[in-house]
Scaffold this motif. Structure first.
Motif, mmCIF file in Angstrom:
data_model
loop_
_atom_site.group_PDB
_atom_site.id
_atom_site.type_symbol
_atom_site.label_atom_id
_atom_site.label_comp_id
_atom_site.label_asym_id
_atom_site.label_seq_id
_atom_site.Cartn_x
_atom_site.Cartn_y
_atom_site.Cartn_z
ATOM 1 N N TRP A 5 0.834 -1.201 0.000
ATOM 2 C CA TRP A 5 0.000 0.000 0.000
ATOM 3 C C TRP A 5 0.870 1.252 0.000
ATOM 4 O O TRP A 5 1.830 1.331 0.774
ATOM 5 C CB TRP A 5 -0.915 0.008 1.219
ATOM 6 C CG TRP A 5 -2.002 -0.998 1.090
ATOM 7 C CD1 TRP A 5 -2.012 -2.259 1.609
ATOM 8 C CD2 TRP A 5 -3.212 -0.847 0.366
ATOM 9 N NE1 TRP A 5 -3.167 -2.899 1.244
ATOM 10 C CE2 TRP A 5 -3.929 -2.051 0.479
ATOM 11 C CE3 TRP A 5 -3.763 0.193 -0.371
ATOM 12 C CZ2 TRP A 5 -5.165 -2.246 -0.109
ATOM 13 C CZ3 TRP A 5 -5.007 -0.003 -0.961
ATOM 14 C CH2 TRP A 5 -5.690 -1.216 -0.827
ATOM 15 N N GLU A 25 -3.195 2.000 7.363
ATOM 16 C CA GLU A 25 -3.637 1.418 8.626
ATOM 17 C C GLU A 25 -4.142 -0.001 8.407
ATOM 18 O O GLU A 25 -3.666 -0.929 9.035
ATOM 19 C CB GLU A 25 -4.735 2.297 9.245
ATOM 20 C CG GLU A 25 -4.953 2.072 10.732
ATOM 21 C CD GLU A 25 -5.893 0.919 11.051
ATOM 22 O OE1 GLU A 25 -5.819 0.425 12.179
ATOM 23 O OE2 GLU A 25 -6.685 0.496 10.187
ATOM 24 N N SER A 26 -5.096 -0.188 7.492
ATOM 25 C CA SER A 26 -5.609 -1.527 7.233
ATOM 26 C C SER A 26 -6.463 -1.528 5.965
ATOM 27 O O SER A 26 -6.861 -0.489 5.462
ATOM 28 C CB SER A 26 -6.441 -2.045 8.417
ATOM 29 O OG SER A 26 -7.565 -1.219 8.633
ATOM 30 N N TYR A 27 -6.732 -2.742 5.503
ATOM 31 C CA TYR A 27 -7.576 -2.942 4.323
ATOM 32 C C TYR A 27 -8.701 -3.891 4.681
ATOM 33 O O TYR A 27 -8.463 -4.959 5.248
ATOM 34 C CB TYR A 27 -6.750 -3.516 3.165
ATOM 35 C CG TYR A 27 -7.563 -3.913 1.962
ATOM 36 C CD1 TYR A 27 -8.297 -2.961 1.260
ATOM 37 C CD2 TYR A 27 -7.622 -5.234 1.548
ATOM 38 C CE1 TYR A 27 -9.060 -3.326 0.161
ATOM 39 C CE2 TYR A 27 -8.380 -5.602 0.444
ATOM 40 C CZ TYR A 27 -9.098 -4.635 -0.243
ATOM 41 O OH TYR A 27 -9.853 -4.997 -1.340
ATOM 42 N N ASP A 28 -9.920 -3.495 4.381
ATOM 43 C CA ASP A 28 -11.107 -4.325 4.611
ATOM 44 C C ASP A 28 -11.490 -4.930 3.265
ATOM 45 O O ASP A 28 -12.179 -4.296 2.454
ATOM 46 C CB ASP A 28 -12.226 -3.454 5.179
ATOM 47 C CG ASP A 28 -13.531 -4.210 5.376
ATOM 48 O OD1 ASP A 28 -13.646 -5.374 4.944
ATOM 49 O OD2 ASP A 28 -14.453 -3.617 5.977
ATOM 50 N N GLN A 29 -11.034 -6.134 3.019
ATOM 51 C CA GLN A 29 -11.258 -6.792 1.734
ATOM 52 C C GLN A 29 -12.739 -7.041 1.479
ATOM 53 O O GLN A 29 -13.203 -6.923 0.347
ATOM 54 C CB GLN A 29 -10.483 -8.107 1.689
ATOM 55 C CG GLN A 29 -10.539 -8.779 0.341
ATOM 56 C CD GLN A 29 -9.650 -10.004 0.278
ATOM 57 O OE1 GLN A 29 -9.152 -10.485 1.299
ATOM 58 N NE2 GLN A 29 -9.438 -10.513 -0.913
ATOM 59 N N VAL A 34 -10.059 0.885 2.257
ATOM 60 C CA VAL A 34 -8.736 1.001 2.849
ATOM 61 C C VAL A 34 -8.775 2.150 3.860
ATOM 62 O O VAL A 34 -9.506 3.135 3.669
ATOM 63 C CB VAL A 34 -7.639 1.210 1.776
ATOM 64 C CG1 VAL A 34 -7.826 2.507 1.019
ATOM 65 C CG2 VAL A 34 -6.251 1.144 2.383
ATOM 66 N N TYR A 35 -8.018 1.990 4.935
ATOM 67 C CA TYR A 35 -7.979 2.987 6.002
ATOM 68 C C TYR A 35 -6.554 3.521 6.146
ATOM 69 O O TYR A 35 -5.596 2.745 6.133
ATOM 70 C CB TYR A 35 -8.419 2.381 7.334
ATOM 71 C CG TYR A 35 -9.848 1.906 7.304
ATOM 72 C CD1 TYR A 35 -10.884 2.773 7.614
ATOM 73 C CD2 TYR A 35 -10.160 0.601 6.956
ATOM 74 C CE1 TYR A 35 -12.204 2.347 7.578
ATOM 75 C CE2 TYR A 35 -11.474 0.164 6.920
ATOM 76 C CZ TYR A 35 -12.491 1.045 7.233
ATOM 77 O OH TYR A 35 -13.792 0.616 7.190
ATOM 78 N N TYR A 36 -6.455 4.821 6.280
ATOM 79 C CA TYR A 36 -5.178 5.491 6.487
ATOM 80 C C TYR A 36 -5.245 6.339 7.746
ATOM 81 O O TYR A 36 -6.310 6.886 8.075
ATOM 82 C CB TYR A 36 -4.844 6.406 5.299
ATOM 83 C CG TYR A 36 -4.201 5.672 4.151
ATOM 84 C CD1 TYR A 36 -2.824 5.686 3.997
ATOM 85 C CD2 TYR A 36 -4.951 4.961 3.237
ATOM 86 C CE1 TYR A 36 -2.214 5.001 2.951
ATOM 87 C CE2 TYR A 36 -4.360 4.270 2.201
ATOM 88 C CZ TYR A 36 -2.985 4.304 2.063
ATOM 89 O OH TYR A 36 -2.382 3.619 1.032
ATOM 90 N N TYR A 89 -14.847 4.108 12.245
ATOM 91 C CA TYR A 89 -13.789 3.147 12.550
ATOM 92 C C TYR A 89 -12.607 3.869 13.205
ATOM 93 O O TYR A 89 -12.120 4.867 12.686
ATOM 94 C CB TYR A 89 -13.351 2.462 11.263
ATOM 95 C CG TYR A 89 -12.173 1.519 11.408
ATOM 96 C CD1 TYR A 89 -12.311 0.311 12.075
ATOM 97 C CD2 TYR A 89 -10.948 1.838 10.867
ATOM 98 C CE1 TYR A 89 -11.239 -0.555 12.204
ATOM 99 C CE2 TYR A 89 -9.870 0.973 10.976
ATOM 100 C CZ TYR A 89 -10.027 -0.215 11.648
ATOM 101 O OH TYR A 89 -8.958 -1.065 11.768
ATOM 102 N N GLY A 91 -9.800 2.004 14.366
ATOM 103 C CA GLY A 91 -8.599 1.235 14.099
ATOM 104 C C GLY A 91 -7.719 1.096 15.314
ATOM 105 O O GLY A 91 -8.177 0.979 16.438
ATOM 106 N N LYS A 92 -6.431 1.131 15.082
ATOM 107 C CA LYS A 92 -5.423 0.970 16.132
ATOM 108 C C LYS A 92 -5.236 2.243 16.945
ATOM 109 O O LYS A 92 -4.453 2.274 17.882
ATOM 110 C CB LYS A 92 -4.118 0.530 15.524
ATOM 111 C CG LYS A 92 -4.231 -0.812 14.817
ATOM 112 C CD LYS A 92 -2.990 -1.134 14.048
ATOM 113 C CE LYS A 92 -3.232 -2.363 13.192
ATOM 114 N NZ LYS A 92 -2.258 -2.507 12.141
#
Length: 94
Positions: A5, A25-29, A34-36, A89, A91-92
């Motif tokens: 990414w 940050e992550s990807y929700d397939q 996608v999260y940044y 969301y 996230g972390k």
């Protein structure tokens, strides 16, 4: 071949005094989202940090070209200009 990414670690200008950076940050397939983590800077000072969601419905199957990175950057930029998250969301960051 593995996909990495893109990250936007060099500040991107919003105006004369503000800019942003973004890290993956992550990807929700399942939802193709996608999260940044976006950091908004005022001068050299961190003014805000928040999650930005980018829906990838527009991307098709080829994520390796410059058009993909340009559109991703633009969608992140639009949220960074607004100065706030566009998702519930956390996230972390929570």
């Amino acid at each position: 071949m593995t996909f990495t990414w893109p990250e936007f670690r060099e500040p991107t200008a919003i105006d004369a005094g503000a800019s942003w950076t973004a890290t993956f940050e992550s990807y929700d397939q399942r939802h193709d989202d996608v999260y940044y983590v976006v950091t908004r800077l005022e001068g050299a000072r961190e003014a805000a940090r928040f999650i930005v969601l980018v829906g990838l419905h527009w991307a098709g199957d080829d994520w390796r070209g410059p058009e993909f990175v340009q559109r991703l950057r633009q969608d992140i930029h639009d949220a960074a200009v607004a100065g706030r998250t566009n998702t519930s969301y956390l996230g972390k960051m929570s």
